[in-house]
Design an enzyme around this catalytic site. Structure first.
Site, PDB file in Angstrom:
ATOM      1  N   LYS A 158       0.814  -1.363  -0.175  1.00 21.32           N
ATOM      2  CA  LYS A 158      -0.149   0.031   0.148  1.00 21.32           C
ATOM      3  C   LYS A 158       1.149   1.321   0.105  1.00 21.32           C
ATOM      4  CE  LYS A 158      -4.237   1.753   2.140  1.00 21.32           C
ATOM      5  NZ  LYS A 158      -4.833   2.022   1.034  1.00 21.32           N
TER       6      LYS A 158
HETATM    7  N1  PMP Z   1      -7.372  -1.672  -3.194  1.00 27.08           N
HETATM    8  C1  PMP Z   1      -6.796  -0.412  -2.746  1.00 27.08           C
HETATM    9  C2  PMP Z   1      -5.874  -0.033  -4.014  1.00 27.08           C
HETATM   10  C3  PMP Z   1      -7.010   0.312  -1.963  1.00 27.08           C
HETATM   11  O1  PMP Z   1      -6.452   1.216  -1.677  1.00 27.08           O
HETATM   12  C4  PMP Z   1      -7.902  -0.258  -0.754  1.00 27.08           C
HETATM   13  C5  PMP Z   1      -8.044   0.484   0.607  1.00 27.08           C
HETATM   14  N2  PMP Z   1      -7.246   0.107   1.585  1.00 27.08           N
HETATM   15  C6  PMP Z   1      -8.403  -1.517  -1.142  1.00 27.08           C
HETATM   16  C7  PMP Z   1      -8.237  -2.403  -2.089  1.00 27.08           C
HETATM   17  C8  PMP Z   1      -9.262  -2.003   0.184  1.00 27.08           C
HETATM   18  O2  PMP Z   1      -8.429  -2.486   1.225  1.00 27.08           O
HETATM   19  P1  PMP Z   1      -8.973  -2.442   2.838  1.00 27.08           P
HETATM   20  O3  PMP Z   1     -10.219  -3.333   2.697  1.00 27.08           O
HETATM   21  O4  PMP Z   1      -7.669  -3.114   3.237  1.00 27.08           O
HETATM   22  O5  PMP Z   1      -9.178  -1.261   3.093  1.00 27.08           O
END
Ligand code: PMP
Length: 305
Positions: A158
């Site tokens: 991320k």
């Molecule tokens: N994909 C991306 C590119 C994101 O930025 C996010 C948000 N964090 C998600 C998927 C969803 O991830 P999460 O459920 O861990 O928030």
């Protein structure tokens, strides 16, 4: 400099400071190259308990560690340390409303694009509620922008810089009149939205792209898979084709920010009946009952402040 965030407290490199005093240098690799990794976490204010319920804090901080390793930072800030700092930040801000929390680990100093340190940290928390699109559903466009891949910009980190990819897709979707973008990966398979993962329902099976589809390994996706299994609904993690949206009875986005958002139409074609479906509604109810501490399930996923 004044801002509508005035009054909020930010954590940065060992100190809790007023919003306007949280600064990173313009010559840092974070500013120059986007050399940072971050998390998006929600805290749900429970009026009944008089507490903030921070959802899956440990898993988010573990993913933050994973992102630092992929980005090859010279040291990895431990999950436990970032979690403790985050809880303290929420405490100090004395919120009485739901929030979005953003811990970041970044390359500080004045190095070049291959600098691996020194490593800095900051955490922000700002009020954020649940938008109307969660109730009403949204429209999506399959983007002409390709999702980044593991050979160029590892999607399972991320990383701050990765979000320029989401930016292209999100801007184009908005210009074209859609609420959201769905991105295909380098193999032409469905990856995810521009900041959220997705599911579709076909023949009663809840299908989602696998973790080798160039998605972020979403924590909400994992939560949804758990909730679906608890409900006795079959799940499948596999390659997903774009044309399957035309065959699906339902589809929804999932993510910390997007929570559980129904997808009513893709490229102007209604998904199923063109409104939030039954499985989607059941998942939404289970999800919001869980994060608001109403169901009382999986207490290990909730940190009370
Ligand atoms: N994909 C991306 C590119 C994101 O930025 C996010 C948000 N964090 C998600 C998927 C969803 O991830 P999460 O459920 O861990 O928030």
């Amino acid at each position: 400099m004044s801002s509508d965030r005035e009054g909020l407290i930010v954590y940065i490199n060992g100190e809790f400071v007023p919003w306007d005093q949280a600064r990173v240098h313009v010559f840092s690799p974070l500013a120059k190259y986007g050399a940072g990794v971050f998390e998006g976490i929600r805290g749900y204010w429970s009026e009944r308990r008089g507490k903030m319920l921070v959802f899956r804090l440990r898993e988010h901080m573990e993913r933050l560690e994973l992102s630092q390793r992929i980005m090859r930072f010279e040291e990895v800030v431990p999950a436990g340390e970032m979690a403790a700092t985050t809880l303290e930040l929420v405490r100090r801000n004395r919120f009485r409303t739901s929030v979005h929390i953003r811990p970041t680990v970044y390359v500080d100093g004045d190095g070049g694009s291959a600098a691996r340190g020194p490593v800095g940290t900051f955490v922000t928390a700002v009020p954020r509620g649940t938008p109307d699109r969660v109730r009403d559903g949204c429209t999506a466009q399959v983007s002409s922008w390709e999702r980044i891949g593991d050979r160029s910009m590892p999607p399972r980190a991320k990383a701050t810089a990765n979000y320029n990819n989401a930016r292209f897709a999100g801007i184009q979707a908005g210009i074209d009149g859609y609420d959201a973008a769905i991105m295909l990966n380098g193999r032409g398979k469905v990856a995810e939205g521009q900041g959220m993962c997705l599911f579709l329902v076909r023949d009663g099976v809840a299908v989602t792209p696998s973790i080798t589809s160039d998605i972020l390994e979403s924590i909400t996706r994992d939560t949804v898979l758990t909730l679906l299994r608890d409900m006795g609904i079959a799940t499948s993690e596999r390659d997903v084709d774009r044309s399957e949206f035309f065959l699906a009875s339902e589809a929804f986005f999932c993510g910390t920010g997007w929570e559980i958002t129904p997808i009513n139409a893709v490229d102007g074609a209604p998904v199923g009946a063109g409104r939030p479906g039954e499985v989607t509604r059941r998942v939404q109810k289970a999800y919001f009952d869980l994060v608001h501490g109403v169901s009382g399930d999986r207490p290990e996923w909730i940190s009370e402040v």
